[in-house]
Scaffold this active site. Structure first.
Site, short mmCIF file in Angstrom:
data_model
loop_
_atom_site.label_atom_id
_atom_site.label_comp_id
_atom_site.label_asym_id
_atom_site.label_seq_id
_atom_site.Cartn_x
_atom_site.Cartn_y
_atom_site.Cartn_z
N TYR A 129 -11.95 -12.74 -3.45
CA TYR A 129 -13.23 -13.34 -3.09
C TYR A 129 -13.81 -12.62 -1.93
O TYR A 129 -14.78 -13.12 -1.46
CB TYR A 129 -12.44 -14.78 -2.74
CG TYR A 129 -11.56 -14.66 -1.68
CD1 TYR A 129 -11.86 -14.62 -0.10
CD2 TYR A 129 -10.17 -14.67 -1.92
CE1 TYR A 129 -10.88 -14.44 0.82
CE2 TYR A 129 -9.28 -14.55 -1.07
CZ TYR A 129 -9.57 -14.34 0.40
OH TYR A 129 -8.43 -14.15 1.26
N GLY A 130 -13.16 -11.56 -1.53
CA GLY A 130 -13.65 -10.80 -0.45
C GLY A 130 -13.88 -9.26 -0.80
O GLY A 130 -14.62 -8.95 -2.07
N GLU A 144 -3.46 -5.53 1.63
CA GLU A 144 -3.50 -6.94 2.16
C GLU A 144 -2.81 -7.30 3.34
O GLU A 144 -2.39 -8.63 3.65
CB GLU A 144 -3.69 -8.01 1.00
CG GLU A 144 -4.67 -7.77 -0.10
CD GLU A 144 -6.00 -7.77 0.33
OE1 GLU A 144 -6.42 -8.64 1.33
OE2 GLU A 144 -6.93 -7.14 -0.44
C1 SIN Z 1 -9.55 -10.90 -1.48
O1 SIN Z 1 -10.70 -10.23 -1.49
O2 SIN Z 1 -9.60 -11.42 -2.40
C2 SIN Z 1 -8.96 -10.87 -0.12
C3 SIN Z 1 -9.59 -10.42 1.16
C4 SIN Z 1 -9.88 -9.03 1.35
O3 SIN Z 1 -9.16 -8.24 0.67
O4 SIN Z 1 -11.07 -8.71 1.59
#
Ligand code: SIN
Length: 194
Positions: free
Chosen positions: A26-27, A99
């Site tokens: 999601y990011g 992460e």
């Molecule tokens: C994600 O992108 O799902 C987790 C957060 C990130 O790595 O920005």
């Protein structure tokens, strides 16, 4: 909770008996897929909202001057759009390192957006909950944008994270009022020297 979550994630056993796993991003995992995957499909999860409430000491900021990156906050009925990747188990090792700044693997139902019918799967998501040591929490859009404008880390300027995420969501046809409001605030600020 300790700041480096790598060891905690590597002890997790969800999907240990599966050869491939769906991971919901999601990011940065939406726009920076620098890991091998078998398949990638637009998807969403329910009950979560994307927020720039997580500190970044290792990618988009430093321990002394953390940047701000995305996490999810519980929000009944809300829909968070992102990208799902089917990966083999061995890819979780490097992802746990990427992460590691407060994110834990959590099991979630995810729903694909590219299917003519309802199609759901259990998968994993990296979630930075409010009890992690790097959590920054809410602030005004102006404050968040200013912090993003001023932060840089080993992966580059924090502004690139926000602008790339906003572009990716736009390309996928999704409105995310929090992200687009932050983007507007950021672009109205004078650009900081690199
Ligand atoms: C994600 O992108 O799902 C987790 C957060 C990130 O790595 O920005």
């Amino acid at each position: 909770m300790t700041l480096d979550t790598t060891a905690i994630n590597q002890q997790m056993t969800h999907f240990d008996d599966h050869e491939a796993i769906w991971l919901f991003g999601y990011g940065s995992l939406i726009w920076k897929a620098d890991f091998p995957f078998l398949e990638r499909r637009p998807a969403h999860i329910v009950g979560w909202t994307r927020r720039f409430w997580q500190g970044s000491h290792d990618h988009r900021g430093t321990p002394e001057a953390p940047g701000r990156v995305a996490t999810l906050t519980e929000s009944p009925g809300a829909i968070c759009h992102g990208m799902a990747y089917r990966i083999t188990r061995d890819v979780l090792g490097p992802l746990d390192v990427r992460e590691k700044n407060g994110y834990l693997r959590v099991v979630t139902p995810l729903h694909f957006d590219d299917s003519g019918h309802v199609e759901s799967h259990e998968g994993l998501v990296y979630l930075a909950s409010e009890d992690n040591a790097a959590f920054l929490g809410p602030a005004s859009n102006a404050e968040i944008a200013r912090q993003i404008a001023e932060s840089h880390g080993p992966s580059g300027p924090n502004r690139d994270y926000l602008l790339n995420l906003a572009d990716a969501l736009r390309e996928m046809g999704h409105d995310d009022p929090h992200i687009f409001a932050l983007e507007r605030e950021l672009l109205a600020l004078p650009k900081q020297p690199a």
